[in-house]
Each structure stands twice: as structure tokens, then as C-alpha cells.
Write a protein that holds these residues in place. Structure first.
Motif, PDB file in Angstrom:
ATOM      1  N   ASN A  53       0.809  -1.219   0.000  1.00  0.00           N
ATOM      2  CA  ASN A  53       0.000   0.000   0.000  1.00  0.00           C
ATOM      3  C   ASN A  53       0.843   1.269   0.000  1.00  0.00           C
ATOM      4  N   TYR A  54       1.942   1.285   0.750  1.00  0.00           N
ATOM      5  CA  TYR A  54       2.702   2.536   0.835  1.00  0.00           C
ATOM      6  C   TYR A  54       3.424   2.841  -0.476  1.00  0.00           C
ATOM      7  N   ILE A  55       3.716   1.818  -1.276  1.00  0.00           N
ATOM      8  CA  ILE A  55       4.293   2.076  -2.600  1.00  0.00           C
ATOM      9  C   ILE A  55       3.223   2.681  -3.513  1.00  0.00           C
ATOM     10  N   ARG A  56       2.000   2.170  -3.421  1.00  0.00           N
ATOM     11  CA  ARG A  56       0.913   2.758  -4.214  1.00  0.00           C
ATOM     12  C   ARG A  56       0.676   4.217  -3.805  1.00  0.00           C
ATOM     13  N   THR A  57       0.772   4.479  -2.499  1.00  0.00           N
ATOM     14  CA  THR A  57       0.575   5.850  -2.025  1.00  0.00           C
ATOM     15  C   THR A  57       1.674   6.771  -2.539  1.00  0.00           C
ATOM     16  N   ALA A  58       2.915   6.295  -2.520  1.00  0.00           N
ATOM     17  CA  ALA A  58       4.031   7.112  -3.002  1.00  0.00           C
ATOM     18  C   ALA A  58       3.881   7.411  -4.487  1.00  0.00           C
ATOM     19  N   ARG A  59       3.455   6.419  -5.253  1.00  0.00           N
ATOM     20  CA  ARG A  59       3.249   6.663  -6.682  1.00  0.00           C
ATOM     21  C   ARG A  59       2.042   7.572  -6.925  1.00  0.00           C
ATOM     22  N   ALA A  60       1.010   7.444  -6.093  1.00  0.00           N
ATOM     23  CA  ALA A  60      -0.167   8.308  -6.253  1.00  0.00           C
ATOM     24  C   ALA A  60       0.162   9.760  -5.968  1.00  0.00           C
ATOM     25  N   LYS A  61       1.166  10.024  -5.144  1.00  0.00           N
ATOM     26  CA  LYS A  61       1.582  11.401  -4.868  1.00  0.00           C
ATOM     27  C   LYS A  61       2.416  11.991  -5.996  1.00  0.00           C
ATOM     28  N   GLY A  62       2.728  11.172  -7.002  1.00  0.00           N
ATOM     29  CA  GLY A  62       3.454  11.689  -8.152  1.00  0.00           C
ATOM     30  C   GLY A  62       4.957  11.566  -8.064  1.00  0.00           C
ATOM     31  N   LEU A  63       5.481  10.786  -7.126  1.00  0.00           N
ATOM     32  CA  LEU A  63       6.929  10.611  -7.031  1.00  0.00           C
ATOM     33  C   LEU A  63       7.438   9.821  -8.227  1.00  0.00           C
ATOM     34  N   PRO A  64       8.623  10.140  -8.729  1.00  0.00           N
ATOM     35  CA  PRO A  64       9.192   9.379  -9.848  1.00  0.00           C
ATOM     36  C   PRO A  64       9.447   7.919  -9.445  1.00  0.00           C
TER      37      PRO A  64
END
Length: 307
Positions: free
Chosen positions: A205-216
Motif C-alpha cells: 500500500n505505501y508504494i501505491r501511495t508514493a506513486r499516487a503522490k506523483g513521485l518518480p
């Protein structure tokens, strides 16, 4: 972290003592002896030899003297077959060679295996994934005692590119084939573990959250996915380093490097039990030490372990 390290170090001391005692008694119950052969020695000569090496003492006295010499003097005693050499000299001459190509094999297996596993996970179900998995399976299917003769037949007898054996001061030509023979089988296992661990982390889940925030993607992998992904890999790297050292027995035989594995085999064939016991204890102590370092590294990566 310091308290955890001290507890682990103190807890490893009884393990090492039990290892020495168990190895000593196993050598005592082994059939035959260092001075037995097809032609038996006269009783007077046998008694003199046993008195010379302290084998005429009670078993508890032999064990006490052996433990005392190891703990306080780091002395494994004299060799029963080489009159002018003791076990420490044999270990000192062979261990640096085994550690040299063993450490290089460990680095090669770890770096290539982790890289293959990460690439296969990032390109899941692509040709890169299939290629990495195929290479890992092929590497696991060829253990070092099979890979060694194949390398000699290919690169020495057929192509003539590399020397078939020897050490020659550790020149790179003499290191390539031993390193390949030792690293390939463990490389496949590391790649497989890395791939499955990375896939599990990427689906969290935290990887999905990081990608959802727009991080490269590169920042997400390097900062958020790499460290959790390495936890199962680190737990496997400790035994791999020990397997690389013990696997050097076959490499020393095939490539005649002069490492510690060759002395181990020769001492077993000639019943030089003092050398056999010393090398066994050394391998056991290295196993305990590497597992201890693995636990400390695991606790450093995962703070929950320390508590």
C-alpha cells in the motif's frame, strides 16, 4: 542496537564451545586413527607416538588441553602427518586463498543476483523477466562440482583462454573460473528471492501511495522499496557466504588453488585428524560469526527486530 549486539555476541560463545566439544568427540569415535595403516606399527613405536602427541592421556584431559590451547593461545596443535608443520601454519597458508576467491564469488553472486531479481520484478511478465528467471534456473541446475569441470573443458582444453589450475599469487587469470564456479548456483537463488521480495514490496500500500503522490519511479524504488526488499535477501546472504567457503573444497580440488579446502580433503584421506578438526572448527566459527553479522545487519535494516 548496542545492547542487542552484546546479547547476540554473548549468546554465540556457548555455541562455539559446544561446536568445539562436539567436533572433538566426533573425531574420537571416528574409525581408525592417525597412526593406523595397512601395515600396523610396532607397539613400542605406537606408544611413543601417542605420548608425543598426548594421545595417551585420558579423554577429559585431552579435551581440556585442546580447549585451553584454542581459547587462550589460538593453537590447534601439531599435524599428525607433517612433522615440521602445525595446524595453524596449514590454516594460515590456505585460508587467505579460500577467502580471496570466496569473497569475490560472494560479491559476484550478490551483485548479479540482486540486479537480475530487481530487473525481473520491475519488468514483470516481460522478456527481461523470463530471461532472468531462465538464467536463475540454469545457474541453480549447475552446482560448483559440475560447473568446475565444464569451465576447464571449455576455457582451457577447447578454447585455451584461461589456465586450468593453480594460483600464481592470485592473478586475475587464475581467479575467473573459480569465481564463476562458486558464484553461479547461489546467483540464481539470490535472483529468485530478490524478484519475489521486490514484487511483494511493489504491490504494498505505501508504494501505491508514493506513486499516487506523483513521485518518480526511480525515487520510489530507491527510497521506499529497496530497503524493505533487501530484508529476505540479507537473511539468505549469511548462509550463502558460508556455503561459498565450504564449497571451496570442490574448487580447490578441480583448480588446484592450494586453498583450505584442499587441505581439508587431504587431511581426511590421510587421517590427519588434528588438521581435519582444526578446519572443521574454523568453518564452524566462521558460520557462527557470519550468522551473527547477518542478524545484526537484519536488525539494522528492520528496527522491529531490535525490540
Amino acid at each position: 542496537m548496542l545492547a542487542y549486539s552484546l546479547r547476540r555476541i554473548v549468546g554465540s560463545v556457548p555455541t562455539v564451545l559446544l561446536l568445539i566439544i562436539a567436533s572433538f568427540f566426533l573425531m574420537q569415535v571416528a574409525p581408525g586413527g592417525p597412526f593406523t595403516s595397512e601395515r600396523p606399527l610396532p607397539p613400542e613405536v605406537l606408544r611413543n607416538l601417542e605420548a608425543r602427541y598426548g594421545l595417551d592421556q585420558p579423554l577429559w584431559k585431552q579435551l581440556w588441553d585442546y580447549l585451553y590451547n584454542i581459547v587462550f593461545h589460538f593453537d590447534f596443535g601439531p599435524s599428525f602427518k607433517f612433522k615440521d608443520r602445525d595446524v595453524n601454519d596449514i590454516i594460515a597458508s590456505g585460508l587467505p586463498i579460500s577467502l580471496t576467491y570466496g569473497f569475490l564469488s560472494f560479491l559476484a553472486a550478490t551483485s548479479v543476483g540482486v540486479a537480475l531479481g530487481i530487473a525481473a520484478a520491475l519488468k514483470h511478465n516481460s522478456w527481461i523477466d523470463y530471461l532472468a528467471v531462465s538464467l536463475g534456473i540454469a545457474a541453480q541446475a549447475l552446482p560448483n562440482f559440475i560447473m568446475g569441470p565444464i569451465l576447464i573443458l571449455t576455457f582451457t582444453l577447447y578454447l585455451g583462454w584461461l589456465p586450468g589450475g593453480g594460483w600464481n599469487g592470485g592473478q586475475w587469470q587464475y581467479l575467473i573460473m573459480p569465481v564463476i564456479a562458486l558464484s553461479t548456483s547461489y546467483m540464481g537463488s539470490i535472483a529468485r528471492i530478490t524478484r519475489s521480495s521486490m514484487l511483494e514490496v511493489l504491490n504494498s500500500n505505501y508504494i501505491r501511495t508514493a506513486r499516487a503522490k506523483g513521485l518518480p519511479d526511480g525515487l520510489v524504488i530507491w527510497r521506499h522499496a529497496l530497503k524493505p526488499m533487501l530484508l529476505p535477501v540479507i537473511s539468505y546472504l549469511g548462509p550463502v557466504f558460508v556455503y561459498v567457503l565450504t564449497g571451496s573444497v570442490f574448487v580447490d580440488i578441480y583448480f588446484s588453488t592450494g586453498g583450505l579446502g584442499q587441505s581439508y580433503v587431504n587431511s581426511a584421506l590421510s587421517r590427519d585428524y588434528s588438521v581435519l578438526l582444526g578446519v572443521t572448527i574454523l568453518y564452524g566459527v566462521l558460520t557462527v560469526a557470519v550468522n551473527l553479522l547477518t542478524d545484526l545487519a537484519y536488525a539494522w535494516f528492520d528496527p522491529k527486530i531490535r525490540y
